[in-house]
Design an enzyme around this catalytic site. Sequence first.
Site, short mmCIF file in Angstrom:
data_model
loop_
_atom_site.label_atom_id
_atom_site.label_comp_id
_atom_site.label_asym_id
_atom_site.label_seq_id
_atom_site.Cartn_x
_atom_site.Cartn_y
_atom_site.Cartn_z
N PRO A 9 48.82 53.30 70.67
CA PRO A 9 49.12 54.74 70.97
C PRO A 9 48.98 55.71 69.85
CG PRO A 9 51.01 53.60 71.31
CD PRO A 9 49.92 52.55 71.18
N ASN A 10 48.45 56.87 70.19
CA ASN A 10 48.18 57.81 69.25
C ASN A 10 47.48 57.83 68.08
OD1 ASN A 10 50.21 59.49 70.53
ND2 ASN A 10 51.84 58.18 70.06
N ARG A 17 46.62 63.97 63.33
CA ARG A 17 48.07 63.68 63.40
C ARG A 17 48.54 63.43 62.12
NH1 ARG A 17 49.70 57.48 65.06
NH2 ARG A 17 52.00 58.00 65.26
N TYR A 22 48.97 59.89 57.69
CA TYR A 22 47.91 58.66 57.80
C TYR A 22 46.58 59.12 57.48
CZ TYR A 22 51.48 57.54 61.51
OH TYR A 22 52.44 57.11 61.95
N ASN A 73 47.24 46.91 65.43
CA ASN A 73 48.22 47.88 65.13
C ASN A 73 48.63 48.56 66.52
OD1 ASN A 73 49.49 50.17 64.41
ND2 ASN A 73 47.86 51.27 62.93
N ALA A 76 53.61 52.85 67.88
CA ALA A 76 55.09 52.74 68.12
C ALA A 76 55.29 51.51 69.14
CB ALA A 76 55.47 54.00 68.83
N GLU A 97 49.16 41.87 62.24
CA GLU A 97 49.67 43.21 62.46
C GLU A 97 49.33 44.18 61.36
OE1 GLU A 97 53.43 43.44 64.48
OE2 GLU A 97 54.00 44.88 63.23
N HIS A 99 49.70 48.21 59.74
CA HIS A 99 50.34 49.47 59.80
C HIS A 99 49.77 50.26 58.64
CE1 HIS A 99 52.91 48.51 63.22
NE2 HIS A 99 53.31 47.53 62.38
N ARG A 106 59.78 54.79 55.72
CA ARG A 106 59.98 56.03 56.86
C ARG A 106 61.40 55.77 57.74
NH1 ARG A 106 54.44 56.40 60.23
NH2 ARG A 106 55.51 58.51 60.67
#
Length: 147
Positions: A9-10, A17, A22, A73, A76, A97, A99, A106
């Site tokens: 998502p996103n 964004r 990013y 990835n 969230a 995975e 990121h 963060r």
Amino acid sequence: MKFLVINGPNLNRLGLREPAIYGSKTLTDLEMDLLAFGEIEQIEVTCFQSNHEGDIIDAIHEAEDQFDGIVLNPGAFTHYSYAIRDAIASVSFPVIEVHISNVHAREEFRHTSVTAPVTIGQIIGLGFKGYELAMLALKERVGGIQR
Ligand code: DQA
């Protein structure tokens, strides 16, 4: 060798964004780079993005017969989706995975990954490069097995 890259998502909002976190490149830029990288590394790369948990779960299940591994990835969902975690645990091929941002630098809620324990490892905070490094690691892991 065939790998599926799944962005959650996103991540379709990359470039727009939070660019300070990013970067300014888009999801299309990322996917084009990964296809080109795949050609160099002789990996057949397929890219998929979804904002929907169930669609990501379906993609993981369906990949079982078609791919040798997944670069994931989960966005969230990383931090709370036990359903995606169970989907990863249900398949027999390796999942790495990734990121883009350094989640550990963060907010506190980003420090936990419920999905990581069922992957073979994580690559965190190295930007888009992390996806390429994940593919190299998967290639080595899968070794000579071809589909
Ligand atoms: C992310 C980190 C997550 O915490 C966040 O929710 C994302 C992107 C990353 O690639 O840095 O959507 O997975």
